[in-house]
Design a protein around this motif. Structure first.
Motif, PDB file in Angstrom:
ATOM      1  N   ASN A 240       0.803  -1.226   0.000  1.00 56.33           N
ATOM      2  CA  ASN A 240       0.000   0.000   0.000  1.00 56.33           C
ATOM      3  C   ASN A 240       0.835   1.273   0.000  1.00 56.33           C
ATOM      4  N   PRO A 241       1.824   1.423   0.915  1.00 56.85           N
ATOM      5  CA  PRO A 241       2.612   2.661   0.882  1.00 56.85           C
ATOM      6  C   PRO A 241       3.396   2.856  -0.408  1.00 56.85           C
ATOM      7  N   LEU A 242       3.948   1.763  -0.958  1.00 60.15           N
ATOM      8  CA  LEU A 242       4.720   1.901  -2.199  1.00 60.15           C
ATOM      9  C   LEU A 242       3.825   2.327  -3.364  1.00 60.15           C
ATOM     10  N   THR A 243       2.628   1.724  -3.431  1.00 59.27           N
ATOM     11  CA  THR A 243       1.722   2.106  -4.516  1.00 59.27           C
ATOM     12  C   THR A 243       1.219   3.545  -4.328  1.00 59.27           C
ATOM     13  N   TYR A 244       0.968   3.949  -3.088  1.00 62.11           N
ATOM     14  CA  TYR A 244       0.533   5.332  -2.837  1.00 62.11           C
ATOM     15  C   TYR A 244       1.622   6.326  -3.224  1.00 62.11           C
ATOM     16  N   VAL A 245       2.867   5.981  -2.941  1.00 61.58           N
ATOM     17  CA  VAL A 245       3.986   6.887  -3.307  1.00 61.58           C
ATOM     18  C   VAL A 245       4.032   7.072  -4.815  1.00 61.58           C
ATOM     19  N   VAL A 246       3.962   5.972  -5.548  1.00 61.49           N
ATOM     20  CA  VAL A 246       4.041   6.048  -7.009  1.00 61.49           C
ATOM     21  C   VAL A 246       2.871   6.851  -7.578  1.00 61.49           C
ATOM     22  N   VAL A 247       1.657   6.582  -7.086  1.00 61.84           N
ATOM     23  CA  VAL A 247       0.468   7.272  -7.601  1.00 61.84           C
ATOM     24  C   VAL A 247       0.506   8.755  -7.264  1.00 61.84           C
ATOM     25  N   ASN A 248       0.917   9.077  -6.034  1.00 56.28           N
ATOM     26  CA  ASN A 248       0.988  10.493  -5.656  1.00 56.28           C
ATOM     27  C   ASN A 248       2.053  11.246  -6.446  1.00 56.28           C
ATOM     28  N   LEU A 249       3.171  10.575  -6.743  1.00 54.84           N
ATOM     29  CA  LEU A 249       4.179  11.198  -7.602  1.00 54.84           C
ATOM     30  C   LEU A 249       3.605  11.452  -8.997  1.00 54.84           C
ATOM     31  N   ALA A 250       2.787  10.490  -9.472  1.00 53.89           N
ATOM     32  CA  ALA A 250       2.155  10.672 -10.771  1.00 53.89           C
ATOM     33  C   ALA A 250       1.163  11.836 -10.742  1.00 53.89           C
ATOM     34  N   VAL A 251       0.415  11.999  -9.651  1.00 54.36           N
ATOM     35  CA  VAL A 251      -0.526  13.127  -9.519  1.00 54.36           C
ATOM     36  C   VAL A 251       0.235  14.454  -9.523  1.00 54.36           C
ATOM     37  N   ILE A 252       1.361  14.479  -8.810  1.00 48.45           N
ATOM     38  CA  ILE A 252       2.187  15.699  -8.800  1.00 48.45           C
ATOM     39  C   ILE A 252       2.665  16.036 -10.212  1.00 48.45           C
ATOM     40  N   ALA A 253       3.076  14.988 -10.930  1.00 47.29           N
ATOM     41  CA  ALA A 253       3.541  15.203 -12.305  1.00 47.29           C
ATOM     42  C   ALA A 253       2.406  15.723 -13.189  1.00 47.29           C
ATOM     43  N   ILE A 254       1.186  15.209 -12.993  1.00 53.44           N
ATOM     44  CA  ILE A 254       0.030  15.668 -13.770  1.00 53.44           C
ATOM     45  C   ILE A 254      -0.238  17.156 -13.504  1.00 53.44           C
ATOM     46  N   ILE A 255      -0.219  17.515 -12.242  1.00 51.06           N
ATOM     47  CA  ILE A 255      -0.475  18.931 -11.889  1.00 51.06           C
ATOM     48  C   ILE A 255       0.633  19.834 -12.412  1.00 51.06           C
ATOM     49  N   GLN A 256       1.880  19.345 -12.283  1.00 48.66           N
ATOM     50  CA  GLN A 256       3.014  20.157 -12.739  1.00 48.66           C
ATOM     51  C   GLN A 256       2.946  20.388 -14.259  1.00 48.66           C
ATOM     52  N   LEU A 257       2.823  19.312 -15.038  1.00 48.62           N
ATOM     53  CA  LEU A 257       2.778  19.466 -16.497  1.00 48.62           C
ATOM     54  C   LEU A 257       1.468  20.107 -16.946  1.00 48.62           C
ATOM     55  N   GLY A 258       0.389  19.761 -16.247  1.00 55.66           N
ATOM     56  CA  GLY A 258      -0.916  20.291 -16.634  1.00 55.66           C
ATOM     57  C   GLY A 258      -1.015  21.789 -16.444  1.00 55.66           C
ATOM     58  N   SER A 259      -0.376  22.285 -15.401  1.00 54.21           N
ATOM     59  CA  SER A 259      -0.446  23.732 -15.159  1.00 54.21           C
ATOM     60  C   SER A 259       0.165  24.516 -16.310  1.00 54.21           C
ATOM     61  N   HIS A 260       1.266  24.035 -16.853  1.00 54.51           N
ATOM     62  CA  HIS A 260       1.898  24.719 -17.986  1.00 54.51           C
ATOM     63  C   HIS A 260       0.985  24.679 -19.213  1.00 54.51           C
ATOM     64  N   GLN A 261       0.348  23.534 -19.456  1.00 50.19           N
ATOM     65  CA  GLN A 261      -0.522  23.428 -20.629  1.00 50.19           C
ATOM     66  C   GLN A 261      -1.800  24.258 -20.468  1.00 50.19           C
ATOM     67  N   VAL A 262      -2.267  24.382 -19.229  1.00 51.60           N
ATOM     68  CA  VAL A 262      -3.431  25.243 -18.998  1.00 51.60           C
ATOM     69  C   VAL A 262      -3.069  26.692 -19.276  1.00 51.60           C
ATOM     70  N   ASN A 263      -1.885  27.117 -18.828  1.00 50.87           N
ATOM     71  CA  ASN A 263      -1.429  28.487 -19.073  1.00 50.87           C
ATOM     72  C   ASN A 263      -1.269  28.769 -20.567  1.00 50.87           C
ATOM     73  N   GLN A 264      -0.871  27.717 -21.308  1.00 48.79           N
ATOM     74  CA  GLN A 264      -0.680  27.876 -22.747  1.00 48.79           C
ATOM     75  C   GLN A 264      -1.983  27.690 -23.528  1.00 48.79           C
ATOM     76  N   GLY A 265      -3.055  27.346 -22.807  1.00 40.91           N
ATOM     77  CA  GLY A 265      -4.341  27.180 -23.465  1.00 40.91           C
ATOM     78  C   GLY A 265      -4.501  25.858 -24.179  1.00 40.91           C
ATOM     79  N   LEU A 266      -3.588  24.914 -23.906  1.00 39.14           N
ATOM     80  CA  LEU A 266      -3.651  23.605 -24.554  1.00 39.14           C
ATOM     81  C   LEU A 266      -4.527  22.620 -23.795  1.00 39.14           C
ATOM     82  N   LEU A 267      -4.836  22.967 -22.571  1.00 38.96           N
ATOM     83  CA  LEU A 267      -5.591  22.057 -21.711  1.00 38.96           C
ATOM     84  C   LEU A 267      -6.506  22.867 -20.814  1.00 38.96           C
TER      85      LEU A 267
END
Length: 612
Positions: A240-267
């Motif tokens: 459980n902790p290992l899977t939560y770490v991986v998923v939360n890192l993926a969520v952080i990556a989504i927010i990080q990359l997504g924020s740039h695309q939202v600013n650029q109007g791509l998302l």
């Protein structure tokens, strides 16, 4: 797995409908993030309340459909799992009934109890979870990834990286824990065995003041089980902790990359929320899948233990079993005819004997010809080179010290065990030529430990002969010296009998088991120290009644009496004296007193104590 699939065949429809409805539930769940994103992107951004309400109603509809599918899937999966477990338990119980005493001794009673209870319950839970989640979870995981590609292909690459990493963690831990769960089940077997020993032997433990030692032994076994469970639990707990770490890192990556695309109007911002929701769905489903895999690991371990018993075949083959097996084998017609001819020739040859030999054979009840017995796993023979002949209507006494082989000898007569050397004949025929039913009808055994079953006195007696009349039952009770106390019972023959006959004394149970054997009117009756709980007067009355029964040719039986008391067998036609598995004396009482030192020592030790 073949036994599980055999029972699952009866629930094909349920096994298909359960995962089907779960996949329908998952299918509708995948639309929820898209609807939420639509509410954010259009309803909230445009402040359109009617649009928001209409989409919220769609969410409610999806929820209702999902609940309906989930309940339906749960019903079918539970029906299939419970039915499969019931069939597996029934098959296991039936198979145990076919095993010989050697196989039962090797496997162990506590082990078989654990297989029929704990292990089958584990299989039932595993089947239930497999039908519900094994297809749903992968469908959600890959479906969420597909939806992510529909929303944004670049952002979906985060899913492509996260899912294999999560799979590696899950299946890696599963591979490590699977053999450990088998070890845990073995520890549980040992604990159950110790518990069973203490419950069945509680009086002995208390009589010798061994409570402290037995408590320590139980605590040691329990501690071993705890340590193994904690060790495998710690490894499983990493999932459980290992899977939560991986998923939360993926969520952080989504927010990080997504924020740039939202600013650029791509998302759009709603799409980011949808992607996070999909990642959350993946997290939940992978955690479920991880727990399911752990459960399936336990199930696989339990299933292999069940199959180990089901794959155990008895080495003892009776006549009807041998014939059926031969008919099932793929043999050519000429080979089959040849085998039948050879069998007929052997029977014909064995039938060609002199008139004198035929007459002697017709009077033989039991014949041991240089018989030996070696138990499975034993280092040396329990019986060695035993030879004697008992004739119809005779009473045969068997005596010897503890562990001399008395019970082993009489257990060969009903063929509870097969002799490993020599030949045993019953009523002039080799014991191998009898079917099980015929042999059990001719030989009745009253074991050392009296065993009654829950029901009534009548139902227990009818085990000997289910067609017996009340007169026959009362006659058997009279001979067994049990009629008096049965008549005193309020309901007489219909008096209730509790499990193992707890509501009867030891002597009463022994007399009822003797009566049960007499009801069948056997040709050979074996009393294996089955009067040990009777007082001397009752024992003498029982022996006198049995002797009188043998005066009538219709009811005469060859009687084997195994006893520690010389007084119980001194009037026997033959007395067999055993010592360390060997026949050291055979003859009548007076002959053995002068010729057999072992018998004389037993007699004198009892005579000095006033036993005659």
């Amino acid at each position: 797995m073949k036994y599980l699939m055999k029972n699952m065949k009866q629930y094909k429809v349920e096994s298909i409908l359960a995962p089907l409805f779960k996949m329908l539930e998952a299918f509708f769940d995948l639309f929820v993030p898209l609807v939420v994103a639509d509410i954010i992107n259009k309803g909230i951004v445009n402040q359109d309340k009617s649009y928001i309400i209409s989409r919220c109603l769609i969410l409610v509809l999806l929820a209702l459909i999902g609940i309906s599918c989930s309940i339906t899937a749960q019903y079918f999966s539970a029906k299939a799992a419970v039915g499969c477990a019931a069939g597996l338990r029934h098959s296991l119980f039936n198979h145990i009934q076919t095993l010989g005493f050697s196989e039962i001794d090797s496997i162990g009673t506590s082990t078989m109890i654990t297989r029929m209870t704990s292990d089958i319950n584990q299989v039932q839970n595993g089947v239930n979870m497999f039908l519900r989640l094994t297809l749903r979870s992968p469908f959600i995981v890959f479906g969420a990834m597909v939806m992510a590609f529909i929303i944004n292909a670049k952002m979906a690459m985060i899913f492509v990286v996260a899912i294999p990493v999560l799979s590696l963690i899950i299946f890696g831990i599963m591979k490590i824990t699977s053999p450990l769960y088998k070890k845990v089940q073995g520890r549980l077997d040992r604990l159950v065995g110790i518990t069973r020993e203490n419950l069945t032997g509680v009086r002995v433990v208390r009589a010798f003041g061994k409570e402290a030692q037995e408590t320590e032994r139980f605590q040691n076994a329990n501690e071993d089980l705890i340590q193994d469970q904690l060790f495998v639990g710690r490894i499983s707990g990493l999932m459980n902790p290992l899977t939560y770490v991986v998923v939360n890192l993926a969520v952080i990556a989504i927010i990080q990359l997504g924020s740039h695309q939202v600013n650029q109007g791509l998302l759009l911002s709603g799409d980011i929320v949808a992607l996070v929701n999909y990642m959350s769905q993946i997290l939940i489903e992978l955690v479920k899948l991880a727990n399911t895999i752990v459960l399936l690991s336990k199930t696989n371990a339990s299933l292999s233990r069940i199959e180990a018993i089901l794959d155990t075949k008895t080495k003892m083959k009776f006549v009807e079993e041998s014939l059926n097996q031969e008919n099932d084998e793929t043999k050519s017609g000429s080979e089959l005819v040849g085998n039948l001819k050879s069998r007929d020739e052997m029977m014909t040859e064995s039938a060609v004997v002199s008139e004198e030999e035929k007459s002697n054979k017709s009077q033989e009840a039991v014949c041991f010809d240089h018989v030996s017995l070696l138990y499975n796993g034993a280092g040396e023979d329990s019986l060695s080179d035993i030879s004697f002949t008992a004739y119809k209507g005779q009473t045969i006494g068997i005596i010897g010290g503890t562990g001399s082989g008395k019970s082993s000898l009489v257990n060969l007569i009903p063929r509870f065990y097969d002799a490993t050397g020599g030949k045993v004949s019953i009523l002039g025929q080799n014991i191998d030529t009898y079917s099980k039913k015929e042999l059990r009808n001719r030989v009745a055994v009253v074991a050392q430990k009296a065993q009654l079953f829950s029901g009534t006195i009548r139902s227990n007696l009818l085990w000997g002969n289910e067609d017996a009349t009340d007169e026959e039952l009362w006659e058997a009770l009279r001979i067994a010296q049990a009629a008096d106390f049965v008549k005193e019972k309020p309901q007489k023959l219909d008096e209730p009998v509790e499990q193992a006959g707890r509501n009867f004394s030891g002597g009463q149970k022994q007399r009822l088991t003797i009566a049960r054997a007499l009801v069948g009117n056997p040709d050979i009756l074996i009393l294996d120290d089955s009067a040990s709980a009777l007082d001397l007067a009752t024992d003498a009355a029982l022996r006198q009644a049995l002797a009188k029964m043998n005066e009538d040719e219709k009811t005469a039986a060859t009687l084997f009496i195994v006893s520690q008391r010389t007084v119980s067998i001194q009037n026997a036609d033959q007395i067999l004296v055993l010592d360390d598995g060997e026949l050291v004396g055979i003859g009548r009482h007076e002959e053995l007193l002068s010729s057999c030192e072992v018998y004389r020592e037993i007699y004198e030790s009892q005579f000095k104590k006033g036993e005659k």
